[in-house]
Design an enzyme around this catalytic site. Structure first.
Site, PDB file in Angstrom:
ATOM      1  N   GLU A 414     -41.543  11.844  28.043  1.00 32.30           N
ATOM      2  CA  GLU A 414     -41.915  13.182  27.566  1.00 32.30           C
ATOM      3  C   GLU A 414     -42.435  13.123  26.126  1.00 32.30           C
ATOM      4  O   GLU A 414     -42.024  13.890  25.248  1.00 32.30           O
ATOM      5  CB  GLU A 414     -40.735  14.143  27.699  1.00 32.30           C
ATOM      6  CG  GLU A 414     -40.295  14.319  29.142  1.00 32.30           C
ATOM      7  CD  GLU A 414     -39.097  15.247  29.313  1.00 32.30           C
ATOM      8  OE1 GLU A 414     -38.590  15.763  28.297  1.00 32.30           O
ATOM      9  OE2 GLU A 414     -38.663  15.448  30.455  1.00 32.30           O
ATOM     10  N   GLU A 491     -38.444  11.825  36.825  1.00 34.38           N
ATOM     11  CA  GLU A 491     -37.215  12.531  36.446  1.00 34.38           C
ATOM     12  C   GLU A 491     -37.193  13.865  37.168  1.00 34.38           C
ATOM     13  O   GLU A 491     -38.164  14.620  37.122  1.00 34.38           O
ATOM     14  CB  GLU A 491     -37.148  12.735  34.936  1.00 34.38           C
ATOM     15  CG  GLU A 491     -35.842  13.351  34.450  1.00 34.38           C
ATOM     16  CD  GLU A 491     -35.763  13.393  32.927  1.00 34.38           C
ATOM     17  OE1 GLU A 491     -36.160  12.391  32.294  1.00 34.38           O
ATOM     18  OE2 GLU A 491     -35.323  14.420  32.374  1.00 34.38           O
TER      19      GLU A 491
END
Length: 797
Positions: A414, A491
């Protein structure tokens, strides 16, 4: 974007400490002195550490404190302190060792570590998650003289992470004695240009620490199976300080998670007189795999779905201090659940963790960074990134590229540079570095931006596989938006649960907090719990069932990595302090499975599953949601005190059976029915008052070396009939009696503020866990477990 069908033909190897001379690894984990004071005089060889605490390594000083709101790491960082700590160790070396090289190895120190030997400064290590070493040879004393190591560890700049990091020398330390001429482990790389059960090629590359002009050396390569049968061998002669050669092998068994077959490779260096100069031993596993943009992932030529979980590095009550036995416990629980892949979130793991993954059979996505130059916390790695990220990446790849478990490199999670053009240059450069060091594995990153025009990491067109976190509604458009690149769900989920808590199920998934505008949940429970029904998630996530179904239905997704396998310290979404650990885990912080564990087991594992929830202690007439996870059956039938409440079955969109049942004390039973016959049943009974405890001691399954093994004591609070009491908890004292230390206690409750090092722990929903370490592994140990009304002596053989 250009098409990328990613295929890799790879040999995977794991470094094993060689028992042969002249290379010798000396365990340096014992007999250190430690203080939380800070004074530069501590570096001096003649300083006397009066009143310092004696500790063994690995050591995490933060975990010994009670949780507190005042610590600058905040509850996101575990509500525990950092600070500055010093370690010192004295040792002697015999005169005969003079002329050898002595290398001091640190598996990991969090955070900034400075090292001295006999008052001489050796240098600083920045990255808290990577191993490093120092050559002590020029500064050592031999014979009766003492050598003194001093290490300063600075974890005072906080917050520096989004989760609990721990503080100190939290991974293994060893002193390695080598011949003056030896192989460099970091330059040793073993690959297979060809892999099959028929014929395979094993290629070995390495380099020496020094060049000796005009002196020929021999390198003997020997590959053998675990029964010591020789599979292949060869001896080569060379005069350069680098070499590359290969063995041809046949009839080998391929490495898979179900059958992780390993072979032993010995690399022996001899001088011109055949004197042994050095020996390295590796564990070798042969396999090949392939990522396809349409068909997903395949292993050894067969379609293979990655059933993965993300794991943080802490080990619950042990904190960040690595223990191989505790790590094996976590991995074995994941193995039993059906997991075949691990994502190390969001940092490199301990090398010994990868050894376990090699041996137990897990594919590992090895992740380097949680941030690049743009910060997520004020003092996180972004302050060191520009200066150190390339060197750290090189260190990571060289350290771990010879592990059978590592099958992907992730350069970030991220990362905020995906939203601006700096992401292109960083991605290209880091991918280039990884590929130069290891062209055998794909490089990926975990992304959140699903529009190609806005995703600058994807625009670099450098990654072999793209991972996307969450974004369930965008799955079907990903292959069109990111053309020609294999995809994984890197994820998922972020569902929230507290083990043993059962609130009424709502019609829709409850989002806690509801949106990015809310830092914490506004309608949560006053005791900081979340229902264990799979019905609550963070606003960016969803339920476990839905997340898995979204990936299961899509062949082009190579697999899933669930957030997370275990609860971990820090990041206690959705609550503020006093919550201090996460709610995301499929297993709680104490290592006790939550109910959803059995949903995954019913989908992923090759085992019979029949699991009924909740407990059966409620108010008379209260409406109770009853769920059942099962597999290998047509339907299940529920009985209350002998009366059938009907048969239910799973559907394509629901992975459990469910009923609404008015509570009536007694017995709740579920039967599993296949082809019209009952094949399995389980019963839940109403519990009375607590009168005793039952203690299950687990050790043998998680044993690793006999020296650092732990014993895990799961304590169940029971009534007179032996039924676990879920609603009348008591405080227990774990009192060491003989030959034992209590290493930690826990109960899985995310807002328990007592130190995890405390020997007192209340049961939570009827359960608690104590962790014991024997002083002498060969002798029996005794522990007394007591409450105000219960007392039981436990003997550990």
């Amino acid at each position: 974007m250009f098409s990328k069908l990613v295929s890799f033909l790879v040999l995977f190897v794991a470094v094993m400490p060689s028992m042969a001379q002249p290379r010798e690894a000396i365990d340096f984990n014992g007999d250190w002195f430690f203080t939380l004071e800070d004074d530069l005089q501590f570096r001096r060889a003649d300083f006397s550490p009066t009143n310092w605490k004696k500790v063994s390594l690995p050591h995490d000083w933060s975990i010994g404190f009670d949780f507190g709101e005042e610590y600058p790491a905040g509850n996101a960082g575990g509500a525990l302190p950092g600070g500055v700590g010093w370690y010192r160790k004295t040792f002697q070396l015999p005169k005969k060792d003079k002329g050898s090289h002595h290398i001091l190895y640190f598996g990991g120190v969090y955070r900034y570590a400075e090292v001295w030997i006999n008052g001489k400064y050796l240098g600083e290590n920045i990255n808290g998650y990577l191993s490093f070493e120092h050559d002590l040879t020029p500064h050592l004393r031999y014979g009766s003289e003492q050598n003194v190591i001093a290490v300063r560890v600075d974890n005072s700049l906080q917050p520096n992470s989004r989760w609990y990091t721990g503080s100190g020398i939290y991974r293994d330390v060893r002193l390695e004695k080598r011949s003056s001429v030896h192989l460099l482990r970091e330059e040793t790389f073993i690959t297979t240009p060809e892999v099959s059960t028929g014929k395979s090629l094993l290629r070995v590359q390495s380099a020496f620490n020094q060049k000796t002009a005009g002196q020929a050396r021999k390198v003997a390569l020997k590959l053998q199976d675990k029964n010591k049968n020789i599979v292949a061998k060869k001896t080569i002669t060379l005069s350069d300080n680098q070499f590359e050669d290969q063995l041809e092998v046949s009839g080998i068994a391929l490495w898979t998670p179900d059958n992780p077959t390993l072979y032993d490779l010995h690399i022996t260096v001899l001088d011109h007189t055949n004197k042994v100069l050095d020996v390295l031993q590796y564990q070798v596993g042969f396999r090949f795999f392939h990522f396809d943009e349409q068909k997903g992932f395949s292993l050894n030529g067969e379609s293979f779905k990655l059933w993965g979980v993300c794991l943080h590095h802490d080990l619950g009550a042990l904190g960040a201090a690595f223990n191989k036995s505790a790590a094996k416990r976590q991995l074995m629980m994941m193995k039993d659940m059906g997991v075949n892949a691990i994502r190390t979130a969001h940092n490199p793991p301990a090398e010994e963790f990868l050894d376990l993954c090699d041996e137990l059979g897990f594919l590992v996505q090895n992740e380097a960074y949680d941030m690049w130059a743009k910060r997520k916390n004020k003092f996180d790695y972004h302050i060191d990134f520009k200066e150190h990220h390339i060197d750290d990446l090189i260190s990571l790849v060289k350290r771990d590229r010879n592990h059978p478990s590592v099958f992907m490199w992730s350069i970030g999670n991220e990362i905020r540079e995906q939203f601006d053009s700096t992401g292109i240059a960083f991605t290209k450069r880091m991918t280039e570095v990884v590929k130069k060091l290891d062209p055998t594995r794909p490089v990926t990153a975990a992304l959140t931006e699903t529009n190609y025009d806005k995703n600058f990491i994807a625009q670099a067109q450098a990654l072999d596989v793209l991972g996307f976190n969450y974004k369930y509604f965008d799955y079907d458009r990903l292959p069109t938006e990111f053309k020609g690149v294999p995809l994984i769900a890197s994820e998922t989920t972020s569902a929230l649960q507290t083990r043993g808590v059962y609130d009424s199920v709502q019609d829709t998934i409850q989002l806690w907090p509801a949106s990015s505008q809310d830092k914490f949940v506004t309608n949560g429970n006053p005791d900081f719990t979340v229902s264990a029904y799979d019905n609550v998630a963070a606003y960016w996530g969803t339920s476990h069932e839905r997340a898995w179904l979204e990936v299961k239905k899509r062949k082009f997704l190579g697999g899933i990595f669930v957030w997370t396998g275990f609860d971990y310290l820090g990041e206690p979404v959705p609550y503020p302090y006093p919550a201090r650990s996460s709610y995301y885990g499929i297993v709680d912080l104490a290592g006790l499975p939550k109910d959803v564990y059995y949903m995954y087991q019913s989908e992923w594992a090759d085992t019979e599953v029949l699991h009924l929830l909740p407990h059966w202690n409620w108010k008379e007439g209260e409406q109770v949601d009853v769920w059942c996870y099962y597999n290998n059956a047509d339907e299940v039938e529920l009985f209350l005190n002998g009366h059938s409440l009907g048969r239910r079955s799973k559907t394509e969109d629901k992975l459990h059976a469910e009923w609404k049942v008015p509570f009536e004390a007694g017995e709740l039973k579920v039967t599993k029915i296949k082809d019209g016959a009952v094949v399995q049943e389980i019963v839940k009974k109403t519990a009375g008052k607590p009168v005793d405890i039952v203690v299950n001691v687990e050790h043998d399954r998680y044993a690793v070396d006999g020296k650092t093994d732990l014993h895990f004591l799961t304590v169940s609070l029971v009534d007179e009939n032996g039924i676990v009491v879920p609603d009348n908890d008591v405080e227990l004292s774990f009192i060491p009696q003989d030959n034992v230390t209590i290493a930690g206690t826990d109960n899985g409750y995310q807002a328990d503020l007592s130190s995890l090092s405390n020997t007192k722990r209340s049961t939570y929903k009827g359960l608690a866990v104590g962790i014991a370490r024997k002083h002498n592994p060969e002798k029996e140990a005794k522990i007394m477990i007591k409450s105000n009304t219960i007392e039981k002596e436990i003997r550990i053989k």
